[in-house]
Scaffold this active site. Structure first.
Site, PDB file in Angstrom:
ATOM      1  N   GLN A  90       0.841  -1.200   0.000  1.00 19.73           N
ATOM      2  CA  GLN A  90       0.000   0.000   0.000  1.00 19.73           C
ATOM      3  C   GLN A  90       0.877   1.252   0.000  1.00 19.73           C
ATOM      4  OE1 GLN A  90      -2.259  -1.924   3.500  1.00 19.73           O
ATOM      5  NE2 GLN A  90      -3.681  -0.404   2.746  1.00 19.73           N
ATOM      6  N   HIS A 110      -1.043   1.251  -4.595  1.00 22.68           N
ATOM      7  CA  HIS A 110      -1.342   2.689  -4.619  1.00 22.68           C
ATOM      8  C   HIS A 110      -0.331   3.449  -5.467  1.00 22.68           C
ATOM      9  CE1 HIS A 110      -3.604   2.026  -0.548  1.00 22.68           C
ATOM     10  NE2 HIS A 110      -4.262   1.565  -1.592  1.00 22.68           N
TER      11      HIS A 110
END
Length: 253
Positions: A90, A110
């Site tokens: 992430q 991300h």
């Protein structure tokens, strides 16, 4: 055939390397909510001042200057032992790449600050080159010469490959993470609060497929009940230890 381990990493693995998190009690956005605009796609597209601020902020951010910590290096060791089949993260700090994990197994859910692209012609850029020239060009535009436009420069906006608020996740990233997590012998969650979707959904998807789950995080998460092993210790110490134990057990077979 050696054991296949899928790993999901969150902010906690990078705070152990000195990067402040964004959403924790002392997080960057908790203390300075106005700075969430740095990663707002509408603001970025709308005006030059916001773009210049976004680029400058990212260049001066600890994210850009950070170096991998012992926990990142432990995952390189796990890959070198032939046991790491997925490293979904992430984080967009590119520290897994800097540490030496291969891009074949890293999925930047991300996005990543390590690379950038032109939003018009999709030319790829190394963010380091743009940062090095930021004083000369504070609002970076694409210099690629377009043969179909008489070799005029493209001049499209450049942005980092971080997923900004209002943008979709990289194409196929979550689906590939689901597939590799459900095919693994174990899933390790390292330093994620498991609050941000859809990344957090990798855990219930793997659990449903019967994959044993280890959650290593200082605080509680909503999926602790799905874990077969909970580790609440300092990640910088606990992860290298877990990797060494896992490799030793595999080699001792």
């Amino acid at each position: 055939m050696s054991k296949k381990i899928a790993v999901l990493t969150g902010a906690g693995i990078s705070t152990s390397a000195g990067i402040p998190d964004f959403r924790g009690p002392n997080g960057v956005w908790t203390k300075h909510p106005e700075q969430m605009n740095v990663y707002d796609i509408d603001a970025f597209l709308a005006n030059k001042e916001d773009r210049e601020y976004s680029w400058r902020w990212q260049k001066e951010s600890p994210v850009w200057n950070a170096q991998p910590g012992t926990a990142h290096k432990a995952l390189v060791k796990l890959e070198q032992a032939g046991m790491l089949t997925l490293l979904a993260t992430q984080n967009f700090d590119a520290l897994h790449e800097k540490a030496g994990n291969s891009s074949d197994i890293i999925i930047n859910l991300h996005g990543t600050i390590g690379t950038s692209h032109c939003m018009k012609c999709h030319a790829k850029y190394n963010t380091a080159d743009i940062m090095a020239n930021l004083d000369n060009e504070p609002d970076p535009h694409c210099h690629r010469k377009l043969p179909y436009s008489g070799n005029m420069p493209c001049n499209g906006l450049i942005k980092t490959d971080v997923v900004y608020f209002g943008e979709a996740l990289p194409d196929g990233a979550i689906e590939k993470s689901y597939r590799l997590a459900t095919q693994a012998d174990e899933l390790w969650v390292i330093g994620s609060t498991l609050e941000v979707m859809p990344a957090a959904s990798i855990v219930p998807v793997a659990a449903q497929a019967g994959v044993p789950i280890t959650i290593m995080n200082m605080g509680r998460t909503q999926y602790d009940r799905l874990a077969t092993r909970l580790i609440r210790d300092d990640i910088a110490v606990a992860l290298p230890q877990l990797v060494d134990e896992t490799i030793a057990a595999e080699q001792g077979k």
